[in-house]
Design an enzyme around this catalytic site. Structure first.
Site, PDB file in Angstrom:
ATOM      1  N   ASP A  56     -12.269   9.882  -6.615  1.00 14.47           N
ATOM      2  CA  ASP A  56     -11.940   8.906  -7.151  1.00 14.47           C
ATOM      3  C   ASP A  56     -12.249   9.188  -8.986  1.00 14.47           C
ATOM      4  OD1 ASP A  56     -11.901   5.518  -7.249  1.00 14.47           O
ATOM      5  OD2 ASP A  56     -11.222   6.529  -8.408  1.00 14.47           O
ATOM      6  N   ARG A  73       0.607  -1.357  -0.031  1.00 19.04           N
ATOM      7  CA  ARG A  73      -0.352  -0.327  -0.166  1.00 19.04           C
ATOM      8  C   ARG A  73       0.765   1.360   0.347  1.00 19.04           C
ATOM      9  NH1 ARG A  73      -4.524   0.386  -1.778  1.00 19.04           N
ATOM     10  NH2 ARG A  73      -5.341  -1.355  -1.004  1.00 19.04           N
ATOM     11  N   ARG A  87       1.854  -5.187 -11.423  1.00 13.02           N
ATOM     12  CA  ARG A  87       2.351  -5.016  -9.732  1.00 13.02           C
ATOM     13  C   ARG A  87       2.503  -5.825  -9.016  1.00 13.02           C
ATOM     14  NH1 ARG A  87      -2.533  -2.037  -7.083  1.00 13.02           N
ATOM     15  NH2 ARG A  87      -4.566  -3.770  -7.307  1.00 13.02           N
ATOM     16  N   HIS A 107       0.879   5.060 -10.844  1.00 12.08           N
ATOM     17  CA  HIS A 107      -0.395   4.802  -9.703  1.00 12.08           C
ATOM     18  C   HIS A 107       0.446   5.171  -8.559  1.00 12.08           C
ATOM     19  CE1 HIS A 107      -3.835   4.009  -6.844  1.00 12.08           C
ATOM     20  NE2 HIS A 107      -4.499   3.137  -7.202  1.00 12.08           N
ATOM     21  N   GLU A 120      -2.646  10.241 -10.151  1.00  9.31           N
ATOM     22  CA  GLU A 120      -1.169   9.330 -11.431  1.00  9.31           C
ATOM     23  C   GLU A 120      -2.095   9.098 -12.529  1.00  9.31           C
ATOM     24  OE1 GLU A 120      -4.149   6.395 -10.371  1.00  9.31           O
ATOM     25  OE2 GLU A 120      -4.164   6.313  -8.283  1.00  9.31           O
TER      26      GLU A 120
HETATM   27  O1  TA6 Z   1      -6.952   4.638  -8.794  1.00  9.75           O
HETATM   28  C1  TA6 Z   1      -7.685   4.938  -8.375  1.00  9.75           C
HETATM   29  C2  TA6 Z   1      -7.857   3.348  -7.691  1.00  9.75           C
HETATM   30  O2  TA6 Z   1      -8.456   2.999  -8.732  1.00  9.75           O
HETATM   31  C3  TA6 Z   1      -8.972   3.419  -6.848  1.00  9.75           C
HETATM   32  O3  TA6 Z   1     -10.466   2.820  -7.334  1.00  9.75           O
HETATM   33  C4  TA6 Z   1      -9.322   2.201  -6.132  1.00  9.75           C
HETATM   34  O4  TA6 Z   1      -9.451   1.182  -6.127  1.00  9.75           O
HETATM   35  C5  TA6 Z   1      -7.198   2.548  -5.796  1.00  9.75           C
HETATM   36  O5  TA6 Z   1      -7.203   2.347  -7.111  1.00  9.75           O
HETATM   37  C6  TA6 Z   1      -6.368   1.150  -5.145  1.00  9.75           C
HETATM   38  O6  TA6 Z   1      -6.568   0.204  -6.261  1.00  9.75           O
HETATM   39  P1  TA6 Z   1      -5.628  -0.916  -5.662  1.00  9.75           P
HETATM   40  O7  TA6 Z   1      -6.462  -2.081  -6.344  1.00  9.75           O
HETATM   41  O8  TA6 Z   1      -4.010  -0.426  -5.103  1.00  9.75           O
HETATM   42  O9  TA6 Z   1      -5.996  -1.099  -3.208  1.00  9.75           O
END
Ligand code: TA6
Length: 300
Positions: A213, A74, A100, A169, A272
Protein backbone atom coordinates in the site's frame (compact mmCIF):
# COMPACT_ATOMS: atom_id res chain seq x y z
CA UNK A 1 -34.38 3.33 -9.15
CA UNK A 2 -33.38 5.06 -12.37
CA UNK A 3 -35.74 5.25 -15.37
CA UNK A 4 -33.58 3.07 -17.59
CA UNK A 5 -36.12 3.18 -20.42
CA UNK A 6 -35.83 6.96 -20.51
CA UNK A 7 -32.01 6.77 -20.45
CA UNK A 8 -32.07 4.33 -23.36
CA UNK A 9 -34.40 6.61 -25.28
CA UNK A 10 -32.27 9.71 -24.65
CA UNK A 11 -28.72 8.29 -24.73
CA UNK A 12 -28.82 4.71 -26.00
CA UNK A 13 -26.87 3.87 -29.20
CA UNK A 14 -28.26 0.86 -31.09
CA UNK A 15 -25.98 -2.13 -30.76
CA UNK A 16 -23.36 -0.07 -28.87
CA UNK A 17 -24.73 1.48 -25.67
CA UNK A 18 -27.58 0.23 -23.50
CA UNK A 19 -28.59 1.05 -19.93
CA UNK A 20 -29.53 -2.01 -17.90
CA UNK A 21 -29.07 -3.80 -14.56
CA UNK A 22 -25.94 -5.98 -14.46
CA UNK A 23 -25.61 -9.46 -12.93
CA UNK A 24 -24.20 -7.79 -9.81
CA UNK A 25 -27.38 -5.70 -9.37
CA UNK A 26 -25.89 -2.32 -10.34
CA UNK A 27 -27.55 -0.07 -12.92
CA UNK A 28 -24.96 0.32 -15.67
CA UNK A 29 -24.22 1.82 -19.04
CA UNK A 30 -23.12 -1.21 -21.04
CA UNK A 31 -20.82 -0.40 -23.95
CA UNK A 32 -20.07 -2.92 -26.69
CA UNK A 33 -18.17 -1.93 -29.83
CA UNK A 34 -15.61 -3.27 -32.28
CA UNK A 35 -12.80 -2.59 -29.82
CA UNK A 36 -14.31 -4.37 -26.82
CA UNK A 37 -16.81 -3.92 -23.99
CA UNK A 38 -17.19 -2.07 -20.68
CA UNK A 39 -19.71 -1.44 -17.93
CA UNK A 40 -20.07 1.87 -16.09
CA UNK A 41 -22.20 1.94 -12.93
CA UNK A 42 -24.47 4.98 -12.57
CA UNK A 43 -23.68 4.97 -8.86
CA UNK A 44 -20.30 6.61 -8.54
CA UNK A 45 -19.70 6.68 -12.32
CA UNK A 46 -17.67 3.57 -11.56
CA UNK A 47 -16.21 1.76 -14.52
CA UNK A 48 -16.81 -1.84 -13.41
CA UNK A 49 -15.28 -3.81 -16.27
CA UNK A 50 -13.27 -3.26 -19.43
CA UNK A 51 -12.29 -6.07 -21.79
CA UNK A 52 -10.63 -5.23 -25.12
CA UNK A 53 -11.79 -7.53 -27.94
CA UNK A 54 -9.93 -10.86 -27.79
CA UNK A 55 -8.40 -10.09 -24.39
CA UNK A 56 -9.24 -11.26 -20.86
CA UNK A 57 -10.72 -8.41 -18.77
CA UNK A 58 -8.19 -5.64 -18.05
CA UNK A 59 -10.24 -3.91 -15.36
CA UNK A 60 -10.98 -6.44 -12.59
CA UNK A 61 -14.31 -6.76 -10.82
CA UNK A 62 -14.49 -9.10 -7.85
CA UNK A 63 -16.59 -12.18 -8.59
CA UNK A 64 -18.15 -11.53 -5.18
CA UNK A 65 -19.06 -7.91 -5.98
CA UNK A 66 -22.74 -7.21 -5.24
CA UNK A 67 -24.47 -3.84 -5.58
CA UNK A 68 -25.51 -2.04 -2.40
CA UNK A 69 -26.77 1.54 -2.47
CA UNK A 70 -24.18 3.91 -1.05
CA UNK A 71 -21.19 1.53 -1.35
CA UNK A 72 -18.89 1.17 -4.36
CA UNK A 73 -18.52 -2.36 -5.73
CA UNK A 74 -15.20 -4.11 -5.07
CA UNK A 75 -13.11 -3.61 -8.17
CA UNK A 76 -13.47 -1.51 -11.28
CA UNK A 77 -12.25 2.08 -11.12
CA UNK A 78 -13.85 3.83 -8.13
CA UNK A 79 -13.76 7.64 -8.28
CA UNK A 80 -12.19 8.82 -5.04
CA UNK A 81 -13.19 12.49 -4.58
CA UNK A 82 -12.93 15.13 -3.05
CA UNK A 83 -10.33 13.44 -0.87
CA UNK A 84 -8.20 10.33 -1.25
CA UNK A 85 -7.97 7.86 1.65
CA UNK A 86 -9.19 8.72 5.15
CA UNK A 87 -10.42 12.32 5.55
CA UNK A 88 -7.35 14.31 6.64
CA UNK A 89 -9.06 15.81 9.72
CA UNK A 90 -12.10 13.67 10.48
CA UNK A 91 -11.85 9.84 10.35
CA UNK A 92 -15.64 9.60 10.72
CA UNK A 93 -16.09 10.99 7.18
CA UNK A 94 -16.27 8.35 4.41
CA UNK A 95 -12.94 6.95 3.22
CA UNK A 96 -12.03 8.11 -0.31
CA UNK A 97 -14.68 10.86 -0.20
CA UNK A 98 -18.34 10.57 -1.13
CA UNK A 99 -18.53 10.80 -4.96
CA UNK A 100 -18.13 7.03 -5.46
CA UNK A 101 -21.12 6.26 -3.23
CA UNK A 102 -23.71 8.54 -4.84
CA UNK A 103 -25.78 8.53 -8.03
CA UNK A 104 -24.39 10.41 -11.03
CA UNK A 105 -26.38 11.66 -14.04
CA UNK A 106 -25.75 10.80 -17.68
CA UNK A 107 -24.66 14.00 -19.45
CA UNK A 108 -23.95 12.69 -22.95
CA UNK A 109 -23.17 9.59 -24.98
CA UNK A 110 -21.74 9.55 -28.49
CA UNK A 111 -19.63 7.62 -30.98
CA UNK A 112 -16.27 9.36 -31.47
CA UNK A 113 -13.22 8.39 -33.57
CA UNK A 114 -11.54 6.84 -30.53
CA UNK A 115 -14.58 4.74 -29.55
CA UNK A 116 -17.77 5.19 -27.51
CA UNK A 117 -17.71 8.20 -25.16
CA UNK A 118 -20.04 8.41 -22.17
CA UNK A 119 -19.99 11.46 -19.87
CA UNK A 120 -21.52 11.38 -16.39
CA UNK A 121 -21.91 14.31 -14.02
CA UNK A 122 -22.27 14.85 -10.29
CA UNK A 123 -22.90 17.99 -8.25
CA UNK A 124 -22.48 17.80 -4.45
CA UNK A 125 -25.76 18.86 -2.81
CA UNK A 126 -26.84 20.14 0.59
CA UNK A 127 -26.30 16.69 2.10
CA UNK A 128 -22.60 16.89 1.20
CA UNK A 129 -22.09 20.44 2.50
CA UNK A 130 -21.57 19.13 6.03
CA UNK A 131 -18.86 16.84 4.69
CA UNK A 132 -17.26 19.35 2.31
CA UNK A 133 -18.30 23.04 2.47
CA UNK A 134 -17.49 24.00 -1.13
CA UNK A 135 -19.34 24.32 -4.48
CA UNK A 136 -18.17 22.22 -7.41
CA UNK A 137 -19.38 20.29 -10.44
CA UNK A 138 -17.78 17.00 -11.37
CA UNK A 139 -17.73 15.16 -14.71
CA UNK A 140 -16.22 11.84 -15.70
CA UNK A 141 -15.73 11.19 -19.41
CA UNK A 142 -15.20 7.50 -20.25
CA UNK A 143 -14.01 6.63 -23.76
CA UNK A 144 -14.13 2.93 -24.62
CA UNK A 145 -12.00 2.17 -27.66
CA UNK A 146 -8.74 0.42 -28.41
CA UNK A 147 -7.68 2.17 -25.19
CA UNK A 148 -9.81 3.00 -22.16
CA UNK A 149 -9.61 6.70 -21.29
CA UNK A 150 -10.97 8.27 -18.09
CA UNK A 151 -11.05 12.07 -17.63
CA UNK A 152 -12.25 13.39 -14.27
CA UNK A 153 -12.90 17.14 -14.35
CA UNK A 154 -13.65 19.26 -11.29
CA UNK A 155 -15.05 22.77 -11.86
CA UNK A 156 -15.00 25.18 -8.95
CA UNK A 157 -18.45 26.81 -9.07
CA UNK A 158 -17.95 28.61 -5.78
CA UNK A 159 -16.41 31.98 -4.97
CA UNK A 160 -13.36 30.76 -3.02
CA UNK A 161 -10.48 28.46 -4.01
CA UNK A 162 -10.89 24.76 -3.19
CA UNK A 163 -8.30 22.03 -2.71
CA UNK A 164 -8.80 18.34 -3.39
CA UNK A 165 -6.97 15.05 -3.44
CA UNK A 166 -8.46 12.34 -5.66
CA UNK A 167 -7.90 9.07 -7.44
CA UNK A 168 -9.04 6.89 -10.27
CA UNK A 169 -8.68 3.83 -8.05
CA UNK A 170 -8.43 1.17 -10.74
CA UNK A 171 -8.22 -2.54 -10.01
CA UNK A 172 -6.35 -4.28 -12.83
CA UNK A 173 -6.80 -7.96 -13.64
CA UNK A 174 -3.57 -9.99 -13.51
CA UNK A 175 -3.15 -13.71 -14.24
CA UNK A 176 -1.41 -14.21 -10.89
CA UNK A 177 0.01 -11.53 -8.59
CA UNK A 178 3.22 -13.58 -8.17
CA UNK A 179 4.08 -13.16 -11.85
CA UNK A 180 3.12 -9.51 -12.24
CA UNK A 181 5.25 -6.40 -11.69
CA UNK A 182 4.96 -2.64 -12.15
CA UNK A 183 7.60 -0.84 -14.19
CA UNK A 184 8.09 2.90 -14.57
CA UNK A 185 8.30 3.85 -10.88
CA UNK A 186 12.02 3.16 -10.51
CA UNK A 187 13.68 5.94 -8.50
CA UNK A 188 10.38 7.43 -7.27
CA UNK A 189 9.99 8.24 -3.60
CA UNK A 190 7.07 6.49 -1.93
CA UNK A 191 5.19 6.50 1.36
CA UNK A 192 4.90 2.94 2.63
CA UNK A 193 1.53 2.75 4.41
CA UNK A 194 2.22 -0.86 5.42
CA UNK A 195 5.27 0.31 7.34
CA UNK A 196 3.81 3.26 9.23
CA UNK A 197 4.23 5.80 6.46
CA UNK A 198 7.98 5.34 6.11
CA UNK A 199 9.47 7.27 3.17
CA UNK A 200 11.42 5.02 0.82
CA UNK A 201 12.69 5.05 -2.77
CA UNK A 202 11.70 2.50 -5.41
CA UNK A 203 14.51 0.46 -6.88
CA UNK A 204 13.63 -1.37 -10.06
CA UNK A 205 10.20 -2.84 -10.75
CA UNK A 206 7.53 -3.12 -8.04
CA UNK A 207 6.91 -6.79 -7.22
CA UNK A 208 4.21 -8.05 -4.87
CA UNK A 209 4.75 -10.88 -2.36
CA UNK A 210 2.69 -9.52 0.52
CA UNK A 211 0.43 -6.56 1.37
CA UNK A 212 1.50 -3.47 -0.56
CA UNK A 213 0.00 0.00 0.00
CA UNK A 214 2.26 2.73 -1.34
CA UNK A 215 1.82 6.34 -2.41
CA UNK A 216 4.44 7.11 -5.06
CA UNK A 217 5.37 10.78 -5.29
CA UNK A 218 7.01 12.87 -7.99
CA UNK A 219 6.23 10.38 -10.77
CA UNK A 220 4.31 12.04 -13.61
CA UNK A 221 5.24 9.45 -16.22
CA UNK A 222 3.77 6.22 -17.53
CA UNK A 223 3.52 3.05 -15.46
CA UNK A 224 3.34 -0.43 -16.97
CA UNK A 225 1.95 -3.62 -15.43
CA UNK A 226 3.91 -6.55 -16.87
CA UNK A 227 1.89 -9.75 -16.55
CA UNK A 228 3.91 -12.87 -17.35
CA UNK A 229 0.92 -15.16 -16.69
CA UNK A 230 -1.36 -13.46 -19.22
CA UNK A 231 1.61 -12.62 -21.48
CA UNK A 232 0.71 -8.94 -21.74
CA UNK A 233 1.61 -5.42 -20.69
CA UNK A 234 -0.98 -2.90 -19.49
CA UNK A 235 0.28 0.63 -20.20
CA UNK A 236 -1.00 3.34 -17.85
CA UNK A 237 -0.65 6.88 -19.17
CA UNK A 238 -1.87 9.97 -17.32
CA UNK A 239 -2.25 13.74 -17.21
CA UNK A 240 -2.72 16.10 -14.27
CA UNK A 241 -1.05 13.74 -11.82
CA UNK A 242 2.40 13.47 -10.18
CA UNK A 243 1.52 10.52 -7.93
CA UNK A 244 0.41 6.89 -8.11
CA UNK A 245 -0.89 4.45 -5.54
CA UNK A 246 0.06 0.76 -5.80
CA UNK A 247 -2.07 -1.51 -3.63
CA UNK A 248 -2.71 -5.17 -3.04
CA UNK A 249 -4.36 -6.21 0.26
CA UNK A 250 -2.84 -9.72 0.13
CA UNK A 251 -4.58 -12.75 1.67
CA UNK A 252 -5.45 -11.75 5.24
CA UNK A 253 -6.76 -8.21 4.61
CA UNK A 254 -8.34 -9.33 1.34
CA UNK A 255 -10.32 -12.03 3.16
CA UNK A 256 -11.51 -9.50 5.77
CA UNK A 257 -13.16 -7.37 3.09
CA UNK A 258 -15.60 -10.21 2.44
CA UNK A 259 -16.15 -9.17 -1.18
CA UNK A 260 -12.88 -10.14 -2.85
CA UNK A 261 -13.93 -13.69 -3.80
CA UNK A 262 -11.72 -16.73 -3.16
CA UNK A 263 -8.09 -15.69 -3.52
CA UNK A 264 -9.27 -12.56 -5.30
CA UNK A 265 -6.11 -10.79 -4.14
CA UNK A 266 -4.11 -13.03 -6.48
CA UNK A 267 -6.02 -11.80 -9.53
CA UNK A 268 -5.90 -8.04 -8.96
CA UNK A 269 -3.45 -5.20 -8.62
CA UNK A 270 -4.39 -1.57 -8.06
CA UNK A 271 -2.25 1.01 -9.87
CA UNK A 272 -4.15 4.20 -9.21
CA UNK A 273 -3.74 7.47 -11.05
CA UNK A 274 -3.97 9.99 -8.24
CA UNK A 275 -3.52 13.43 -6.82
CA UNK A 276 -2.46 12.04 -3.44
CA UNK A 277 0.11 12.75 -0.74
CA UNK A 278 1.73 16.10 -1.46
CA UNK A 279 0.15 16.10 -4.94
CA UNK A 280 -2.74 18.32 -3.80
CA UNK A 281 -4.78 20.20 -6.43
CA UNK A 282 -6.02 23.74 -5.73
CA UNK A 283 -8.64 25.14 -8.10
CA UNK A 284 -9.46 28.86 -8.21
CA UNK A 285 -13.05 30.07 -8.33
CA UNK A 286 -14.54 29.49 -11.79
CA UNK A 287 -11.62 27.33 -12.95
CA UNK A 288 -11.46 23.59 -13.75
CA UNK A 289 -8.93 20.77 -13.32
CA UNK A 290 -8.81 17.39 -15.10
CA UNK A 291 -7.21 14.19 -13.84
CA UNK A 292 -6.82 11.91 -16.87
CA UNK A 293 -5.64 8.34 -17.34
CA UNK A 294 -5.51 6.00 -20.32
CA UNK A 295 -5.01 2.23 -20.41
CA UNK A 296 -3.69 0.24 -23.36
CA UNK A 297 -2.79 -3.44 -23.72
CA UNK A 298 -0.04 -5.13 -25.73
CA UNK A 299 1.15 -8.73 -25.92
CA UNK A 300 4.54 -9.66 -24.48
O1 TA6 B 1 -5.76 2.89 -2.47
C1 TA6 B 1 -5.41 1.99 -1.45
C2 TA6 B 1 -6.39 2.15 -0.30
O2 TA6 B 1 -6.35 3.46 0.22
C3 TA6 B 1 -6.08 1.08 0.76
O3 TA6 B 1 -5.49 1.66 1.90
C4 TA6 B 1 -7.45 0.45 1.02
O4 TA6 B 1 -8.17 1.19 1.98
C5 TA6 B 1 -8.06 0.56 -0.38
O5 TA6 B 1 -7.74 1.89 -0.76
C6 TA6 B 1 -9.50 0.16 -0.51
O6 TA6 B 1 -10.31 1.05 0.15
P1 TA6 B 1 -11.92 0.75 0.13
O7 TA6 B 1 -12.50 1.85 0.96
O8 TA6 B 1 -12.37 0.80 -1.30
O9 TA6 B 1 -12.09 -0.64 0.71
Amino acid sequence: MTDLASLNERFGIDGELIFAVGHHGAEVAHVTNAWGSAEIALQGAQVLTWAPAGQPAVVWLSPAARFAAGKSLRGGAPVCWPWFGPHPDDPVKPGHGFARNLDWQVVSAERVNEGTRVVLGFTPGAAQQALWPYQAALELAVTVGEALRLELTTRNTGTIPLSITQALHTYFHVGDIASARVEGLDGCEYVDKVEGGAHKRQSGAVTIDGEVDRVYLGCPGEAVIVDDALRRRIRIGKGGSRSYVVWNPWAEKGAKFGDMGNDGYRRMLCVETTNAGDDVVTIASGKSFTLATEYGVESL
